[in-house]
Write an enzyme that holds these catalytic residues in place. Structure first.
Site, PDB file in Angstrom:
ATOM      1  CG  ASN A  43      -0.443  -0.238   2.515  1.00 45.13           C
ATOM      2  OD1 ASN A  43       0.583  -0.891   2.670  1.00 45.13           O
ATOM      3  ND2 ASN A  43      -1.096   0.290   3.534  1.00 45.13           N
ATOM      4  CB  ILE A  44       1.706   3.655  -2.315  1.00 43.19           C
ATOM      5  CG1 ILE A  44       2.589   2.453  -2.676  1.00 43.19           C
ATOM      6  CG2 ILE A  44       2.508   4.961  -2.427  1.00 43.19           C
ATOM      7  CD1 ILE A  44       3.014   2.404  -4.143  1.00 43.19           C
ATOM      8  CD  GLU A  45      -1.482   4.733   4.471  1.00 45.99           C
ATOM      9  OE1 GLU A  45      -1.017   5.588   5.256  1.00 45.99           O
ATOM     10  OE2 GLU A  45      -2.146   3.737   4.849  1.00 45.99           O
ATOM     11  CB  CYS A  54      -5.174  -1.482  -1.864  1.00 44.34           C
ATOM     12  SG  CYS A  54      -6.536  -0.713  -0.980  1.00 44.34           S
ATOM     13  CD  GLU A  56      -5.143  -6.022  -1.419  1.00 44.25           C
ATOM     14  OE1 GLU A  56      -4.634  -4.882  -1.344  1.00 44.25           O
ATOM     15  OE2 GLU A  56      -5.898  -6.478  -0.565  1.00 44.25           O
ATOM     16  CB  CYS A  87     -10.626  -2.933   0.220  1.00 46.38           C
ATOM     17  SG  CYS A  87     -10.113  -2.200  -1.348  1.00 46.38           S
ATOM     18  CB  CYS A  90      -8.435  -4.777  -3.918  1.00 48.09           C
ATOM     19  SG  CYS A  90      -7.373  -3.362  -3.582  1.00 48.09           S
TER      20      CYS A  90
HETATM   21  N1  THU Z   1      -5.244  -1.531   2.322  1.00 45.74           N
HETATM   22  C1  THU Z   1      -4.663  -2.325   1.391  1.00 45.74           C
HETATM   23  O1  THU Z   1      -3.524  -2.106   0.980  1.00 45.74           O
HETATM   24  N2  THU Z   1      -5.376  -3.374   0.920  1.00 45.74           N
HETATM   25  C2  THU Z   1      -6.663  -3.677   1.291  1.00 45.74           C
HETATM   26  O2  THU Z   1      -7.328  -4.455   0.648  1.00 45.74           O
HETATM   27  C3  THU Z   1      -7.208  -3.019   2.484  1.00 45.74           C
HETATM   28  C4  THU Z   1      -6.597  -1.707   2.813  1.00 45.74           C
HETATM   29  C5  THU Z   1      -4.483  -0.386   2.838  1.00 45.74           C
HETATM   30  C6  THU Z   1      -5.034   0.949   2.424  1.00 45.74           C
HETATM   31  C7  THU Z   1      -4.531   1.831   3.545  1.00 45.74           C
HETATM   32  O3  THU Z   1      -3.220   2.261   3.211  1.00 45.74           O
HETATM   33  C8  THU Z   1      -4.451   0.915   4.744  1.00 45.74           C
HETATM   34  O4  THU Z   1      -4.486  -0.413   4.241  1.00 45.74           O
HETATM   35  C9  THU Z   1      -5.581   1.114   5.737  1.00 45.74           C
HETATM   36  O5  THU Z   1      -6.823   0.992   5.128  1.00 45.74           O
END
Ligand code: THU
Length: 135
Positions: A43-45, A54, A56, A87, A90
């Site tokens: 994940n890259i915020e 996300c 995935e 999620c 994804c």
């Molecule tokens: N996140 C994912 O990378 N994959 C998912 O399917 C669920 C959520 C990440 C997004 C965010 O950076 C962190 O998890 C919290 O939601």
């Protein structure tokens, strides 16, 4: 073909690549394509929170952008107590390239795995057939 153990190792290693200064919730993914290629993601915020991607979809877009459009299996790693489920967004994106039979392996922070399929996680996904597009 990669073994599940290898995919688990790759997904877990990606937890250290996650850019998650806002949620402090790292996610790692290892995506296996039908042709055997493996792509990883994390994940890259972003400070503009909605731009976060996300793990995935990071892995999926890496694969598709390099010509791998048939997905076989994905392993998701997290450091959470519960299993690290993909999620809804994804699930829909993975369905485009994996379909209902795609295998999904979700790990919890202790390294336990639960195995399921995309069809179980996203029934009635929007797909080409639903749109009336030729297959
Ligand atoms: N996140 C994912 O990378 N994959 C998912 O399917 C669920 C959520 C990440 C997004 C965010 O950076 C962190 O998890 C919290 O939601």
């Amino acid at each position: 073909m990669a073994t599940e153990k290898e995919l688990i190792e790759k997904a877990t290693a990606m937890l250290d690549m996650a850019y998650n200064p806002y949620s402090h919730f790292p996610v790692g993914a290892a995506l296996e394509c039908e042709d055997g290629a493996v792509y990883t993601g994390c994940n890259i915020e972003n400070a503009s929170y909605g731009l976060t991607i996300c793990a995935e979809r990071c892995a999926a877009f890496k694969a598709v952008s390099e010509g791998h459009t048939k997905f076989k299996r994905i392993v998701n790693a997290g450091r959470c107590e519960d299993y690290c489920w993909p999620c809804g967004a994804c699930r829909q994106v993975l369905n485009e390239f994996g379909g209902a039979a795609m295998e999904v392996v979700c790990l919890n922070g202790a390294g336990d795995a639960v195995r399921t399929t995309l069809g179980a996680l996203i029934p009635h996904a929007v797909d080409a057939a639903w749109l009336g597009e030729p297959q």
